[in-house]
Design a protein around this motif. Structure first.
Motif: not given
Length: 317
Positions: A82-107
């Motif tokens: 966070f902050g000027d040396e980071g990637v977003t403002g001090d008062n913002n929030k960063i999310g962590v997520a996962v993309h789960i995918h499988s072509k062979s399972s079709g989803f």
């Protein structure tokens, strides 16, 4: 579709910020229900990015068991994001997520894991995802990433809108090879300073009767080869691609030997014994849409299905 060489107009979390924040990924934990109990799949102690389930638990089956995946992520000093040396403002929030995918399972689906706020205390987040019985086949990819969760202030050269990706590529990728009729590949190691990186051993007599295990077919990796240690660094695309190429070549050789050279048919269900080498080949051909016309089409079609998944595990489904 993301373009790998695209120049970003806002700052992202790079390796330097990852190190400064002391971000880390724990060993994934896999388990499943057996009756009224939860059975853990005991993995090796080393952090892995490619896991073949039946290498660790031969009793687990996607057609008879569910699969529970748990993964811990931790950030010891989240304030550096966070902050000027980071990637977003001090008062913002960063999310962590996962993309789960499988072509062979079709989803495919994207799951929120948690939120990182501007603080000096460590943040520990946990993924807990359950896949019901008979929903998985082939290869399952999990790609973790940071994104802008909440915007309360906007700074120059920083992401402005909720949902914008904040990480350079995936912060972690996990590939799980699901068992079916042969997605678990018998593997072992040998030591020969003058030998090749890998070798494939064929010991079967009748592919429709002999079982698909290390006594009949075995992919061996040379621990004394200079590139062996590189195979363990599967957080890098080039290393993941190397291991993927080995797997694709080995699978191609087995399909060619079984179908073209030995002349086994994949059409007659009565001739395919459960757990046999022919059953494994039939599974590969079906799951990855392998063209078995000749030796060249076998490798090209198999590579067309699996090469990119081994290389990137990316969000390009």
């Amino acid at each position: 579709m993301p373009i790998s060489n695209q120049i970003s107009l806002y700052k992202k979390i790079d390796d330097q910020l990852i190190d400064s924040a002391q971000f880390s990924i724990g060993q994934p934990r896999l388990s499943y229900k057996m009756g009224n109990e939860i059975k853990d799949i005991e993995l090796s102690d080393e952090i892995q990015e490619i896991i073949q389930i039946n290498e660790y638990d031969s009793m687990w089956s996607p057609n008879e068991n569910n699969l529970i995946i748990m993964q811990e992520l931790s950030v010891i000093t989240p304030s550096v994001f966070f902050g000027d040396e980071g990637v977003t403002g001090d008062n913002n929030k960063i999310g962590v997520a996962v993309h789960i995918h499988s072509k062979s399972s079709g989803f495919q689906k994207t799951i929120d894991i948690g939120i990182i706020s501007n603080q000096n205390n460590p943040v520990r987040l946990n993924l807990h995802e359950e896949f019901p019985v008979a929903t998985l086949r082939g290869i399952l990819n999990l790609d973790f990433f940071f994104y802008l969760k909440e915007v309360n202030e906007v700074n120059i050269f920083q992401a402005k809108h909720e949902g914008m990706i904040l990480s350079e590529g995936n912060i972690h990728s996990l590939i799980i090879i699901i068992d079916g009729e042969g997605s678990s590949f018998p593997m072992s190691e040998f030591e020969d300073k003058q030998g090749p990186l890998w070798r494939l051993e064929k010991n079967w007599v009748e592919a429709n009767l002999d079982t698909f295990d290390s006594s009949n077919v075995n992919l061996s990796l040379n621990t004394a080869h200079p590139l062996f240690e590189e195979l363990k660094k599967d957080f890098r695309k080039v290393n993941r691609a190397l291991m993927g190429d080995i797997m694709i070549q080995a699978m191609s050789m087995i399909i060619q030997q079984t179908v073209i050279i030995e002349g086994n048919s994949l059409d007659n269900e009565d001739d395919v014994l459960t757990g046999s080498i022919l059953a494994a080949v039939k599974y590969w051909v079906s799951a990855y849409e392998v063209d078995i016309s000749d030796m060249f089409s076998i490798q090209n079609s198999l590579r067309g299905k699996l090469d990119r998944q081994f290389l990137e595990g990316g969000q390009n489904d």
